[in-house]
Structure formats: structure tokens, C-alpha cells
Write an enzyme that holds these catalytic residues in place. Structure first.
Site: not given
Ligand code: GLN
Length: 496
Positions: A79, A154, A178
Site C-alpha cells: 500500500k 482505503s 480499510s
Molecule cells: N473509512 C474509514 C475512514 O475513512 C476507515 C479508513 C481506514 O481504515 N484507513 O476513516
């Protein structure tokens, strides 16, 4: 004929060992797929192919010279919020569009030391804020199951790359879901370890008390192959916990999978995880999976957890608060993007930040800064911290009655690209995953079927440090079902 991208990491490890194929052949196969097919899904931000081929050749030579690291020469990708020395690390943001890290994240280093070959850096929501990968400065990622849909986020690039057969495994990070939610949307397995299990050193911070790196693969066993070298104490991360290291792969391989292998296990199910908002087709797959777990010997018990609406509000206060503080370092001076012709220092800061950050990141910084401001700190931030403690306590109580808690990973399947709902509705999609981060617990998502032709994931939440138990449990399910073997149309497409 079976192609390399259809093999499990376990099979790749065996094949490399028996010299049925070389790392160079494997790496070329994946590079060829990415080169010809990634324009359809946009999962890579940086393709590091020259390096990868050099590493693969070296791996082949080392193996011929007697190096017997099992993972030597297995391809993977990271990532793009994990710092990679000498390679672009953008966190999906214009703010870091030109940032070449001078050092490797501990995770990157550990994975390289185990012999894995990195093919490059994977697309993601900007600074890991999002649930659909549409906030990336480098363009949205398309779901390999249906190119008109989001891959989740994400870590959308990581999940999509595994689901497309571009890499056998990939790293991701999970602050509020995410890893698990994109795993669910893309029909792959993904695990977020206990907070403190994996070093955060060199992982670009979003919300430091919640961030944790983990892995994606086609199965729990594949996830374990990548998680093993990643895990462990790191004195460069003050929140890393010093515990004896575990061998998830060995644990899984030693697990009996037939004749009621889950006898004696209690799986907790909370009514609150099946409330309004859960798609009825998703619910059907989840209930069928729970029945399968019962058939495998587990006992389903009812547990109570904190009202998800409260958990959601707590997360969306604390995560932006921490983000607003973490992202203050991007000032146009020290890293990445700087605006053109600043009038003075104040203009340099303001314009670099307004031009460098996208809309969602700015929204979070504004929300977080507000929650931390002198006049509102107690009313919002301190209060949310107290509620966080109660959420932790509620999980503890629930775990007095069971070994694992199961829930849907997300209330829906992957939605359409561009449909992007208003921010509040997107936040609602995180309702089942964020409690885990607030409590620092480990959790994974594994595929349990499809709703309207799109993958559905089941979430398994464990007690602190129960990664091995989670992986073994999912492995038992996978040894007795075929859902994780269903591959996306793109994975079934051959590179020309
Ligand atoms: N969707 C969540 C957020 O936008 C989780 C994102 C994540 O786990 N990085 O904060």
C-alpha cells in the site's frame, strides 16, 4: 492450465522450493498481467518493475546458492502509505506526489528480509481517509468483479490487485476498516492485527491510536504468509508491544480441518450488527456462513456490544482529531507539494495545504481541528475518549461469553463508482468495522458468498493477540467451503 496467479502462496512456496519455476518466471508473469490489465482497474500508483526483476534474479541466484528462506522470490506489493526507500510514497495525495522516502518502513524492511519481491506501490484513498478509493489523487480504483464499481477503501488498490491476480498478497493498513471492507468488496481475505502487533514506523500516519498494518490474500493461509514476517516488536515504534513472536503459517498448517474442527468454540453474534441499514442479500450470506460455522462445530451465542451509532460518532470524532494533528506536518516546506509563487510564509502554508490536500482530507482536518479547539476540547474530544473506554469495556464483557465475534464486514456489497453518496452516508458504511480499531482488537474479513453477483465478507473479531485463532478459524471455514476460490472476471482474463 493453471497459471501462476491462480496459485496460493503455499503453492508458490512449494514450487519455488522444488524448482518447478523460478522467481524470475513468476515475477515476469505478474508484471505482464499488470502491464496489460491494470489500465482497467488502476490499482498501482508506482510500478517498480526493474527493481522487482533484479530482486527476482537475485532471489533465484540465492536459492541456487543454498538460501532456503521459504518466501524467497515470492512477489507482493505495498500500500502506498508504507515508506519505501528510493521509491515514490504518495499516500494517494497530491501533497506527496513527488515524495521519495529516504528510508524503509519497518514492515517493508521485514518483508524484504523474508525474501518477498515487491512489484510496487498500490493505490489508496488519500491519506487512507475513505471507504471507496475515490479520494485518491491518482484516480479511482475499479473493482475487478465489476469495473463500474468501487473496490472499497482505503486499501482499495491492495484488495483489487489481489482480486485481479496482479499479486498473490499485498500489504494494507486499517484505521477503521480499510483492510476488512475492501477485502469484503473484492472477495478476498484481509486481516487487521491487534494494535501494537505490527510496527507503525514508516507508515504514514492517519490516526495514530488506531492505525495498524495488515495483509490481503486469497485465503487466510496466504494472509498468514505475509503477516508472519511483518509482525513483531520494533523499538522504533513506541506503541509496538514486545511479545514472543508467533508463526501463523505453522499454526494453520497444524490445524485439523475435518470432523467438527470448531467443537468447543463459541462465536458471539450481536443483534446490533444486524440492524437497519444491512442489505437483506448480504444478511442472507452472513446467516448462511454462521450456519456453516455451526455445522463445523461452533456454538453461536448472543452477545451485546456498544450501539454502533455511538461507536461511529466516537470514531468520526477521534480519527479526524488525530488526523488534524498528524497532518499538520505537511506545510509545503518539509515534504512534497509546494504552491507556486507564495507571497509570504503564511500564504505558502495556506495555499500549499489548500492545493495539496483533497476535499475529504480537508473536511477531516477541519472537523478534527474543531474538536480539538480550546473551547470544544472537553465537550468533544475528552468525551469521545471516555466513550472509547466504554466501547473497550463492552467488547471485554462480550468476550466473557465467546471466543470470537462474527458480523457482516460491511452493510452492502460494492457500490457504483461515482455514486458517491454524501460523506455521512459513506461513514455509515464503516459501522461494523470501526469498533475493532477503537478497542485495538484483531479482526479479519473472509468471503462467504455473493449478493447480486458481488462478493460478501464476514468479519471475525478476536480478543487481543488472537490473530492466530482468527486465521485458523477462517482457514477451517475455507478448508470446508469454496467461496474464497471464486475469482473475479479480471483474474480469469489472460494477459495478451
Ligand atoms: N473509512 C474509514 C475512514 O475513512 C476507515 C479508513 C481506514 O481504515 N484507513 O476513516
Amino acid at each position: 492450465m493453471t497459471q501462476f496467479h491462480q496459485l496460493s502462496v503455499h503453492e508458490l512456496v512449494q514450487g519455488l522450493k522444488n524448482q518447478s519455476f523460478s522467481s524470475t518466471e513468476l515475477t515476469e508473469h505478474f508484471i505482464n498481467r499488470i502491464d496489460s490489465l491494470d489500465r482497467q482497474i488502476n490499482s498501482f500508483i508506482t510500478k517498480d518493475f526493474e527493481n522487482a526483476l533484479a530482486q527476482a534474479k537475485l532471489a533465484d541466484k540465492q536459492r541456487a546458492d543454498g538460501d532456503n528462506r521459504p518466501l524467497l522470490g515470492v512477489p507482493m506489493a505495498h500500500k502506498d502509505n508504507l515508506c519505501t526507500k528510493g521509491v515514490l510514497t504518495t499516500a494517494g495525495s497530491k501533497m506527496l506526489y513527488n515524495f521519495v522516502s529516504p528510508y524503509d518502513a519497518t514492515v517493508v524492511q521485514n518483508i524484504a528480509n523474508s525474501g518477498f519481491v515487491s512489484l510496487g506501490k498500490l493505490n489508496m484513498d488519500e491519506f487512507a481517509m475513505g471507504s471507496d478509493n475515490e479520494s485518491s489523487h491518482f484516480g479511482a480504483v475499479h473493482n475487478p468483479w465489476d469495473l463500474g464499481r468501487v473496490p472499497g477503501g482505503s486499501s482499495g488498490g491492495s484488495a483489487a490487485a489481489v482480486a485481479a491476480g496482479f499479486v498473490p498478497v499485498a500489504t494494507g493498513s486499517d484505521t477503521g476498516g480499510s483492510i476488512r471492507q475492501p477485502a469484503s468488496f473484492c472477495g478476498v481475505t484481509g486481516i487487521k492485527p491487534t494494535y501494537g502487533r505490527v510496527s507503525r514506523y514508516g507508515m504514514i500516519a492517519y490516526a495514530s491510536s488506531l492505525d495498524q498494518a495488515g495483509t490481503f490474500g486469497k485465503s487466510a493461509l496466504d494472509c498468514a504468509y505475509l503477516l508472519d514476517p511483518m509482525s513483531g516488536y520494533d523499538n522504533k515504534d513506541a506503541t509496538s508491544i514486545n511479545r514472543p513472536s508467533e508463526d501463523y503459517v505453522a499454526d494453520i498448517l497444524a490445524t485439523a480441518t475435518d470432523s467438527k474442527p470448531l467443537a468447543g468454540k463459541k462465536i458471539g453474534v450481536a443483534k446490533a450488527y444486524f440492524g437497519a441499514g444491512l442489505d437483506s442479500e448480504v444478511e442472507k450470506s452472513i446467516r448462511t456462513a454462521l450456519a456453516k460455522y455451526e455445522e463445523l462445530g461452533a456454538k453461536i451465542v448472543e452477545v451485546d456490544i456498544t450501539d454502533p451509532a455511538i461507536t461511529l460518532a466516537t470514531y468520526y470524532l477521534l480519527a479526524p482529531a488525530e488526523a488534524s494533528s498528524n497532518l499538520s506536518r505537511y506545510d509545503g516546506v518539509r515534504f512534497g507539494y509546494r504552491c507556486e509563487n507564495p507571497k509570504d510564509l503564511h500564504d505558502l502554508y495556506t495555499r500549499s495545504r489548500s492545493e495539496g490536500f483533497g476535499a475529504e482530507v480537508q473536511r477531516r482536518i477541519i472537523m478534527g481541528t474543531y474538536a480539538l479547539s480550546a473551547g470544544y476540547f472537553d465537550a468533544y474530544y475528552t468525551k469521545a475518549q471516555k466513550v472509547r473506554r466504554l466501547i473497550v469495556e463492552d467488547f471485554k464483557k462480550a468476550f466473557e461469553k465467546c471466543d470470537i465475534i462474527a458480523s457482516p464486514t460491511a452493510p452492502t456489497v460494492a457500490y457504483k463508482l461515482g455514486e458517491s453518496l454524501d460523506p455521512a452516508s459513506i461513514y455509515l458504511g464503516d459501522v461494523y468495522t470501526i469498533g475493532v480499531n477503537l478497542a485495538g482488537l484483531p479482526a479479519l474479513s473472509h468471503p462467504v458468498g455473493q449478493a447480486n453477483g458481488l462478493p460478501v465478507g464476514l468479519q471475525l473479531i478476536g480478543k487481543h493477540w488472537a490473530e492466530s485463532e482468527l486465521l485458523k478459524t477462517a482457514h477451517i471455514y475455507q478448508a470446508n467451503t469454496k467461496f474464497h476460490q471464486a475469482s473475479s472476471p479480471l483474474a480469469q482474463t489472460d494477459a495478451p
